[in-house]
Scaffold this active site. Structure first.
Site, mmCIF file in Angstrom:
data_model
loop_
_atom_site.group_PDB
_atom_site.id
_atom_site.type_symbol
_atom_site.label_atom_id
_atom_site.label_comp_id
_atom_site.label_asym_id
_atom_site.label_seq_id
_atom_site.Cartn_x
_atom_site.Cartn_y
_atom_site.Cartn_z
ATOM 1 N N THR A 99 -38.519 6.480 -111.388
ATOM 2 C CA THR A 99 -37.548 6.759 -112.451
ATOM 3 C C THR A 99 -37.893 5.904 -113.661
ATOM 4 O O THR A 99 -37.894 4.674 -113.580
ATOM 5 C CB THR A 99 -36.126 6.438 -111.964
ATOM 6 O OG1 THR A 99 -35.870 7.281 -110.849
ATOM 7 C CG2 THR A 99 -35.099 6.691 -113.041
ATOM 8 N N CYS A 258 -29.875 3.030 -107.674
ATOM 9 C CA CYS A 258 -30.187 3.999 -108.737
ATOM 10 C C CYS A 258 -29.142 4.046 -109.855
ATOM 11 O O CYS A 258 -29.443 3.716 -110.999
ATOM 12 C CB CYS A 258 -30.374 5.381 -108.134
ATOM 13 S SG CYS A 258 -31.665 5.400 -106.890
ATOM 14 N N ARG A 325 -28.214 -2.590 -101.486
ATOM 15 C CA ARG A 325 -28.434 -2.988 -102.886
ATOM 16 C C ARG A 325 -27.280 -2.495 -103.756
ATOM 17 O O ARG A 325 -26.886 -1.330 -103.666
ATOM 18 C CB ARG A 325 -29.768 -2.422 -103.384
ATOM 19 C CG ARG A 325 -30.963 -3.154 -102.802
ATOM 20 C CD ARG A 325 -32.258 -2.526 -103.223
ATOM 21 N NE ARG A 325 -32.460 -1.229 -102.597
ATOM 22 C CZ ARG A 325 -33.474 -0.413 -102.884
ATOM 23 N NH1 ARG A 325 -34.353 -0.749 -103.795
ATOM 24 N NH2 ARG A 325 -33.593 0.743 -102.264
HETATM 25 C C1 UGA Z 1 -28.669 9.017 -106.481
HETATM 26 C C2 UGA Z 1 -28.621 10.491 -106.912
HETATM 27 O O1 UGA Z 1 -27.550 11.164 -106.252
HETATM 28 C C3 UGA Z 1 -29.927 11.204 -106.564
HETATM 29 O O2 UGA Z 1 -29.884 12.546 -107.063
HETATM 30 C C4 UGA Z 1 -31.092 10.446 -107.229
HETATM 31 O O3 UGA Z 1 -32.333 11.031 -106.881
HETATM 32 C C5 UGA Z 1 -31.072 9.007 -106.750
HETATM 33 O O4 UGA Z 1 -29.809 8.398 -107.085
HETATM 34 C C6 UGA Z 1 -32.187 8.291 -107.463
HETATM 35 O O5 UGA Z 1 -32.152 8.209 -108.689
HETATM 36 O O6 UGA Z 1 -33.171 7.923 -106.806
HETATM 37 P P1 UGA Z 1 -28.375 7.685 -104.172
HETATM 38 O O7 UGA Z 1 -28.397 6.448 -105.010
HETATM 39 O O8 UGA Z 1 -29.203 7.743 -102.943
HETATM 40 O O9 UGA Z 1 -28.798 8.976 -105.069
HETATM 41 O O10 UGA Z 1 -26.873 7.900 -103.702
HETATM 42 P P2 UGA Z 1 -25.651 8.864 -104.097
HETATM 43 O O11 UGA Z 1 -25.375 9.767 -102.966
HETATM 44 O O12 UGA Z 1 -25.835 9.479 -105.420
HETATM 45 O O13 UGA Z 1 -24.467 7.808 -104.166
HETATM 46 C C7 UGA Z 1 -24.460 6.793 -105.180
HETATM 47 C C8 UGA Z 1 -23.172 6.025 -105.113
HETATM 48 O O14 UGA Z 1 -22.098 6.829 -105.572
HETATM 49 C C9 UGA Z 1 -22.780 5.554 -103.705
HETATM 50 O O15 UGA Z 1 -22.258 4.243 -103.777
HETATM 51 C C10 UGA Z 1 -21.716 6.538 -103.284
HETATM 52 O O16 UGA Z 1 -20.810 6.023 -102.344
HETATM 53 C C11 UGA Z 1 -21.038 6.817 -104.625
HETATM 54 N N1 UGA Z 1 -20.354 8.128 -104.671
HETATM 55 C C12 UGA Z 1 -21.046 9.274 -104.537
HETATM 56 C C13 UGA Z 1 -18.987 8.157 -104.891
HETATM 57 O O17 UGA Z 1 -18.331 7.104 -105.032
HETATM 58 N N2 UGA Z 1 -18.371 9.379 -104.966
HETATM 59 C C14 UGA Z 1 -19.049 10.551 -104.830
HETATM 60 O O18 UGA Z 1 -18.404 11.625 -104.912
HETATM 61 C C15 UGA Z 1 -20.421 10.499 -104.628
#
Ligand code: UGA
Length: 451
Positions: A99, A258, A325
């Site tokens: 990224t 991320c 993280r």
């Molecule tokens: C995120 C993006 O969703 C991916 O599309 C992207 O490829 C990735 O970053 C990246 O840039 O590499 P990720 O960090 O693995 O993926 O996790 P997410 O599922 O997006 O969750 C991120 C945070 O948001 C978590 O703490 C999760 O608990 C929180 N979250 C997620 C919420 O609080 N509410 C939601 O409805 C969804």
């Protein structure tokens, strides 16, 4: 997909387990794919030059951690670009997978040229990744879209060929494929753009998803203040296909490696380009506030924090991963420790990593399961949305807790069930469920309406 892959890392300690087919992280499907392919179609090496000479396409997937001012530190991208340049002896496509901010592909191109590669022997392509930790393999093989930013037709054609098994549907139709998600349409669309647009798509996608989360968290706070229920509001707004239900789960804010870093970086990139993207400041501010509000809620529920024994369920930044993280759960634990609490924590996968963080702190112990974590607890805090937490035996939890108080930072449990089981239950964006016997003095908590 039928390709042959050489994974390069300079850290031998990382390579050793991978060569044995062992996954270094908790990630669904990765162990079975490594078992199937390691040593055959996937090999591991510490030599960039050998890998570059043996490959038609080179994916750069190194870390881009945040630098002091919020911008991305691109020194690892620069270092590998230089090394790649030295070994280019025939046409290669260099793919930027990490990224990175807009303009990075231009810099990679320049560094490669300056380090001796002939310009007609390479093209630089941007191919951002959209997979999520925990569902990474499935997200990669059954993506909503594949974005390829290429300024040369030759490179674009190579990328189309690489992703052919996904865009043509051959991978999903194969009996060897991992199971497709329910919403899978059979073929992945490929979005072909310029390199700059692809770079922006990555940052803008993450910023939009983070904005959705902060938006629903702000609505949740309004629900708490007005007596509405955010889960009902979410169902109602998410039913609009223009909005959608996904990434509208309220909680203790987003974390991980991320969103927090990418929002800072995107904010920085915009400023460098001369645009003040202040909307992102508010997204970040709401997210930070969400954790503080939760700690405040714990304080209100327990009156004082000092000396309280707290059962903590979940340490990972989200369910399905051992990654801690920028985990909101860890930050909340730190706040509670600073307030004088003792923590008994359980996480299905992240305990070992969390042990390092709290190393030497006598006020944190790690339990082997959720029930042991609850033993003698003054309250239970659910901080990570692990699916297995929703399946816990609530009667058993109640029996082992000292007081039946649950603060649910992820809305895992239903307030109706919790009330019926005799818990005092605080969720996010919902009225508190209090058994008649337990109304805190001057409580601002409303009894949940059962109508
Ligand atoms: C995120 C993006 O969703 C991916 O599309 C992207 O490829 C990735 O970053 C990246 O840039 O590499 P990720 O960090 O693995 O993926 O996790 P997410 O599922 O997006 O969750 C991120 C945070 O948001 C978590 O703490 C999760 O608990 C929180 N979250 C997620 C919420 O609080 N509410 C939601 O409805 C969804």
């Amino acid at each position: 997909m039928g390709h042959t892959v050489i994974c390069v890392d300079r850290d031998e300690k990382r390579l050793e387990p991978l060569r044995r087919g062992e996954s270094p992280i908790h990630e669904a499907h990765l162990p079975e794919l490594l078992r199937r392919h390691a040593g055959r179609s996937v090999t591991f090496s510490d030599s960039i030059s050998a890998a570059v000479r043996a490959s038609e396409v080179i994916f750069i997937a190194v870390g881009t951690p945040p630098a002091v001012g919020g911008e991305s530190d691109l020194s690892q991208v620069e270092a590998v670009s230089r090394e790649i340049a030295e070994s280019i002896d025939a046409y290669r496509v260099i793919v930027e997978k990490s990224t990175v901010p807009v303009h990075t592909s231009g810099w990679i191109d320049r560094v490669i040229a300056m380090n001796g590669a002939r310009r007609e022997l390479y093209d630089v392509v941007s191919n951002p990744e959209f997979l999520r930790e925990g569902t990474a393999v499935r997200d990669f093989l059954f993506p909503d879209r594949i974005v390829v930013g290429a300024d040369s037709q030759r490179a674009a054609a190579v990328m189309q060929e690489i992703y052919g098994p996904l865009t043509g549907g051959k991978y999903g139709a194969s009996p060897e494929s991992i199971p497709a998600p329910a919403h899978w349409q059979g073929k992945a669309p490929l979005v072909l753009t310029s390199t700059k647009s692809a770079e922006l798509i990555k940052h803008a996608s993450n910023a939009f998803l983070a904005m959705k989360i902060s938006f629903i968290n702000a609505v949740a706070n309004l629900c708490e203040a007005s007596g509405a229920d955010v889960e009902q509001v979410k169902r109602g707004i998410g039913a609009d296909s223009r909005i959608g239900q996904r990434f509208l789960n309220p909680g203790i804010g987003y974390g991980g490696s991320c969103f927090p870093k990418d929002l800072q970086s995107f904010r920085h990139v915009a400023r460098e380009c001369g645009y003040e993207f202040s909307l992102l400041d508010e997204v970040i501010r709401i997210n930070d506030e969400q954790r503080k509000r939760f700690v405040q809620k714990v304080r209100k529920a327990l009156w004082t924090l000092k000396g309280k024994r707290i059962a903590v369920l979940g340490l990972a930044f989200k369910g399905g991963t051992d990654d801690i993280r920028e985990s909101p759960a860890i930050e909340i634990c730190r706040e509670l420790l600073a307030g004088g609490c003792t923590l008994q924590a359980y996480d299905p996968a992240a305990t070992e990593r969390a042990r390092d963080v709290f190393h030497g702190n006598a006020h944190v112990t790690f339990a082997p399961d959720a029930y042991s974590a609850c033993e003698g607890g003054d309250a239970l805090l659910a901080l990570t949305d692990w699916a297995e937490f929703a399946e816990l035996d609530l009667d058993r939890i109640k029996a082992v807790l000292r007081y039946p108080i649950v603060l649910d930072g992820r809305n895992i449990f239903s307030p109706q069930t919790m009330e019926a089981k005799g818990f005092t239950y605080y969720g996010i964006g919902r009225a508190t469920a209090l058994p008649a016997s337990d109304v805190p003095p001057e409580s601002t908590a409303r009894r949940r309406s059962t109508s």
